[in-house]
Design an enzyme around this catalytic site. Structure first.
Site, PDB file in Angstrom:
ATOM      1  N   GLU A 162       0.802  -1.234   0.000  1.00  0.00           N
ATOM      2  CA  GLU A 162       0.000   0.000   0.000  1.00  0.00           C
ATOM      3  C   GLU A 162       0.833   1.281   0.000  1.00  0.00           C
ATOM      4  O   GLU A 162       0.647   2.153   0.844  1.00  0.00           O
ATOM      5  CB  GLU A 162      -0.972  -0.023   1.194  1.00  0.00           C
ATOM      6  CG  GLU A 162      -1.893  -1.225   1.171  1.00  0.00           C
ATOM      7  CD  GLU A 162      -2.883  -1.269   2.331  1.00  0.00           C
ATOM      8  OE1 GLU A 162      -2.828  -0.398   3.214  1.00  0.00           O
ATOM      9  OE2 GLU A 162      -3.726  -2.185   2.346  1.00  0.00           O
ATOM     10  N   ASN A 203       2.287  -5.097  -3.230  1.00  0.00           N
ATOM     11  CA  ASN A 203       0.883  -5.440  -2.942  1.00  0.00           C
ATOM     12  C   ASN A 203       0.060  -4.173  -2.658  1.00  0.00           C
ATOM     13  O   ASN A 203       0.505  -3.302  -1.889  1.00  0.00           O
ATOM     14  CB  ASN A 203       0.875  -6.341  -1.695  1.00  0.00           C
ATOM     15  CG  ASN A 203      -0.454  -7.017  -1.431  1.00  0.00           C
ATOM     16  OD1 ASN A 203      -1.038  -7.621  -2.335  1.00  0.00           O
ATOM     17  ND2 ASN A 203      -0.935  -6.925  -0.201  1.00  0.00           N
ATOM     18  N   HIS A 239     -10.168  -6.302  -2.555  1.00  0.00           N
ATOM     19  CA  HIS A 239     -11.253  -6.019  -1.599  1.00  0.00           C
ATOM     20  C   HIS A 239     -12.359  -5.277  -2.348  1.00  0.00           C
ATOM     21  O   HIS A 239     -12.310  -4.061  -2.493  1.00  0.00           O
ATOM     22  CB  HIS A 239     -10.740  -5.161  -0.438  1.00  0.00           C
ATOM     23  CG  HIS A 239      -9.718  -5.841   0.411  1.00  0.00           C
ATOM     24  ND1 HIS A 239     -10.016  -6.944   1.177  1.00  0.00           N
ATOM     25  CD2 HIS A 239      -8.407  -5.585   0.613  1.00  0.00           C
ATOM     26  CE1 HIS A 239      -8.928  -7.334   1.835  1.00  0.00           C
ATOM     27  NE2 HIS A 239      -7.935  -6.534   1.498  1.00  0.00           N
ATOM     28  N   GLU A 268      -5.906 -10.786  -1.399  1.00  0.00           N
ATOM     29  CA  GLU A 268      -6.767 -10.554  -0.228  1.00  0.00           C
ATOM     30  C   GLU A 268      -8.227 -10.468  -0.654  1.00  0.00           C
ATOM     31  O   GLU A 268      -8.991  -9.637  -0.136  1.00  0.00           O
ATOM     32  CB  GLU A 268      -6.362  -9.254   0.483  1.00  0.00           C
ATOM     33  CG  GLU A 268      -4.893  -9.190   0.849  1.00  0.00           C
ATOM     34  CD  GLU A 268      -4.512  -7.936   1.643  1.00  0.00           C
ATOM     35  OE1 GLU A 268      -5.397  -7.232   2.147  1.00  0.00           O
ATOM     36  OE2 GLU A 268      -3.298  -7.672   1.750  1.00  0.00           O
ATOM     37  N   ASP A 270     -11.998 -10.362  -1.113  1.00  0.00           N
ATOM     38  CA  ASP A 270     -13.288 -10.514  -0.436  1.00  0.00           C
ATOM     39  C   ASP A 270     -14.248  -9.513  -1.065  1.00  0.00           C
ATOM     40  O   ASP A 270     -13.819  -8.550  -1.691  1.00  0.00           O
ATOM     41  CB  ASP A 270     -13.210 -10.412   1.103  1.00  0.00           C
ATOM     42  CG  ASP A 270     -12.622  -9.131   1.642  1.00  0.00           C
ATOM     43  OD1 ASP A 270     -12.452  -8.147   0.883  1.00  0.00           O
ATOM     44  OD2 ASP A 270     -12.336  -9.093   2.861  1.00  0.00           O
TER      45      ASP A 270
HETATM   46  C1  XIL Z   1      -6.161  -6.401   8.310  1.00  0.00           C
HETATM   47  C2  XIL Z   1      -6.533  -7.600   9.176  1.00  0.00           C
HETATM   48  O1  XIL Z   1      -7.463  -8.386   8.480  1.00  0.00           O
HETATM   49  C3  XIL Z   1      -7.110  -7.141  10.498  1.00  0.00           C
HETATM   50  O2  XIL Z   1      -7.305  -8.243  11.370  1.00  0.00           O
HETATM   51  C4  XIL Z   1      -6.189  -6.115  11.155  1.00  0.00           C
HETATM   52  O3  XIL Z   1      -6.827  -5.605  12.321  1.00  0.00           O
HETATM   53  C5  XIL Z   1      -5.866  -4.977  10.214  1.00  0.00           C
HETATM   54  O4  XIL Z   1      -5.317  -5.510   9.016  1.00  0.00           O
HETATM   55  N1  XIL Z   1      -4.854  -4.704   3.669  1.00  0.00           N
HETATM   56  C6  XIL Z   1      -3.845  -5.516   4.128  1.00  0.00           C
HETATM   57  C7  XIL Z   1      -4.089  -6.406   5.288  1.00  0.00           C
HETATM   58  O5  XIL Z   1      -2.779  -5.573   3.502  1.00  0.00           O
HETATM   59  O6  XIL Z   1      -2.929  -6.619   6.055  1.00  0.00           O
HETATM   60  C8  XIL Z   1      -5.197  -5.877   6.174  1.00  0.00           C
HETATM   61  O7  XIL Z   1      -5.470  -6.858   7.171  1.00  0.00           O
HETATM   62  C9  XIL Z   1      -6.426  -5.575   5.347  1.00  0.00           C
HETATM   63  C10 XIL Z   1      -6.134  -4.522   4.315  1.00  0.00           C
END
Ligand code: XIL
Length: 360
Positions: A162, A203, A239, A268, A270
């Site tokens: 990020e 990422n 996401h 990631e 969802d």
């Molecule tokens: C999130 C986790 O799912 C949570 O449990 C934590 O509190 C915060 O981080 N992008 C990412 C992940 O790269 O590491 C994040 O994970 C979600 C967004």
């Protein structure tokens, strides 16, 4: 103003015509593979999940589905800097080591997540006073020590997470402020020195389709490749939210990264929606997963598709996005949802037509 809540619904009908293929959470029941892991292996695609290691150590049903449905795991939190070095100079690898052992016992690969980020940093680091040179040395040591600890056990590392804003400018992080934009190249070089065989990824989120942010990531990664920086891939977090519709031209986006000889991975995935959820929204979630999976399946250099947890019971979404939830493949009772059926069906169909761009 919020966009229509069901912007994804238009593509639902085409992808959800058949739901009879849905299986329960366990292993295959007949000669035909039905788990996501086995269906993925038929087409050369690893299917992964983020893992909550607290739940893994206490919940047998969680362990079983994590082991049988997935061929890679990502620690949801326990490899982040605040978890591994809560006190300066004192490492705690216990939870992460346990996940690596679980993966080994189940024939799974591990995605390491994440080495350089502005979030989930230890308090001693964020509240301490350090010069820019000290911060650079701390980051170098952190990367070297963590990658060395897990050397040989990590398939893909999310080296930098990020680093961009949505408009394509570099995000104002402690690392940008202390080191300047070269912190990204430095991080990849340091990680490569510590484990030359791990695949090293950049990422980010909101880079699944074409847009200013993915353009900026593409421009940066082109530059890094041209400079000989050891980077192997781009991680698209994935996401999604049913209210925003689908990212534009995901396949074209993956192909342009492939043209740089980079791998890609959904890291990631969802698809969240407002709760309580309607039947149409459950189908729209499946369409969101499928849009990403179908593009990945079409591009040979897209090598893994990871979901950010598989059960709504443990999802990060309700804690972060007010009023939203239902983002995962399984519900809170570990029952597969429409999105599971969509992903399963797409993998089954791909098994019959395994052509992928870039494969000769
Ligand atoms: C999130 C986790 O799912 C949570 O449990 C934590 O509190 C915060 O981080 N992008 C990412 C992940 O790269 O590491 C994040 O994970 C979600 C967004």
């Amino acid at each position: 103003m919020r966009l229509p809540r069901l912007a994804l619904a238009g593509v639902v009908a085409a992808t959800m015509a058949v739901t009879g293929v849905m299986a329960s959470g366990g292993g295959a029941t007949g000669a035909q593979p039905s788990t996501l892991k086995d269906l993925g292996s038929q087409v050369g695609l690893r299917i992964g999940t983020a893992v909550n290691t607290d739940v893994l150590s206490t919940d047998a049903a969680y362990r079983s589905i994590t082991a049988t449905q997935f061929s890679t795991v990502t620690p949801e939190n326990v490899m982040k800097w605040d978890a591994v070095e809560p006190t300066q100079g004192t490492y705690n690898w216990t939870a992460a080591d346990q996940l690596v052992a679980f993966a080994k016992a189940n024939g799974q690969k591990v995605r390491g997540h994440t080495l350089v980020w502005e979030s989930q940093l230890p308090a001693w680091l964020t509240s301490g006073t350090f010069t820019n040179d000290q911060l650079k040395a701390l980051l170098h040591k952190h990367i070297t020590d963590e990658v060395t600890h897990f050397k040989g056990n990590i398939w893909q590392w999310d080296v930098v997470n990020e680093a961009f804003n949505d408009d394509g400018t570099l995000r104002d992080t402690p690392w940008l402020r202390a080191i300047g934009p070269d912190y990204i190249a430095d991080a990849f070089r340091w990680a490569h020195e510590a484990d030359p065989k791990a695949l090293l990824f950049y990422n980010d989120y909101n880079i699944e389709g074409m847009g200013p942010k993915s353009d900026a990531v593409y421009a940066l990664l082109s530059k890094l490749k041209a400079q000989g920086v050891p980077i192997d891939g781009v991680g698209l977090q994935g996401h999604l939210d049913t209210q925003y519709g689908l990212p534009s031209d995901i396949t074209g986006n993956l192909l342009r990264f492939a043209s740089l000889h980079l791998y890609s991975a959904f890291t990631e995935a969802d698809v969240r929606t407002f709760v309580p959820v309607t039947g149409a929204e459950l189908l729209a979630e499946g369409a969101g997963y499928n849009a990403m999976l179908q593009s990945c399946l079409q591009v040979a250099r897209c090598i893994s598709f990871t979901v950010w947890g598989w059960s709504d019971k443990w999802s990060w979404v309700p804690r972060v996005f007010t009023g939203e939830g239902s983002a995962d493949l399984y519900d809170e009772n570990y029952q597969p949802k429409e999105a599971y059926a969509a992903v399963q069906q797409t993998l089954q169909l791909a098994g019959g037509a395994p052509y992928r761009y870039g494969q000769s």
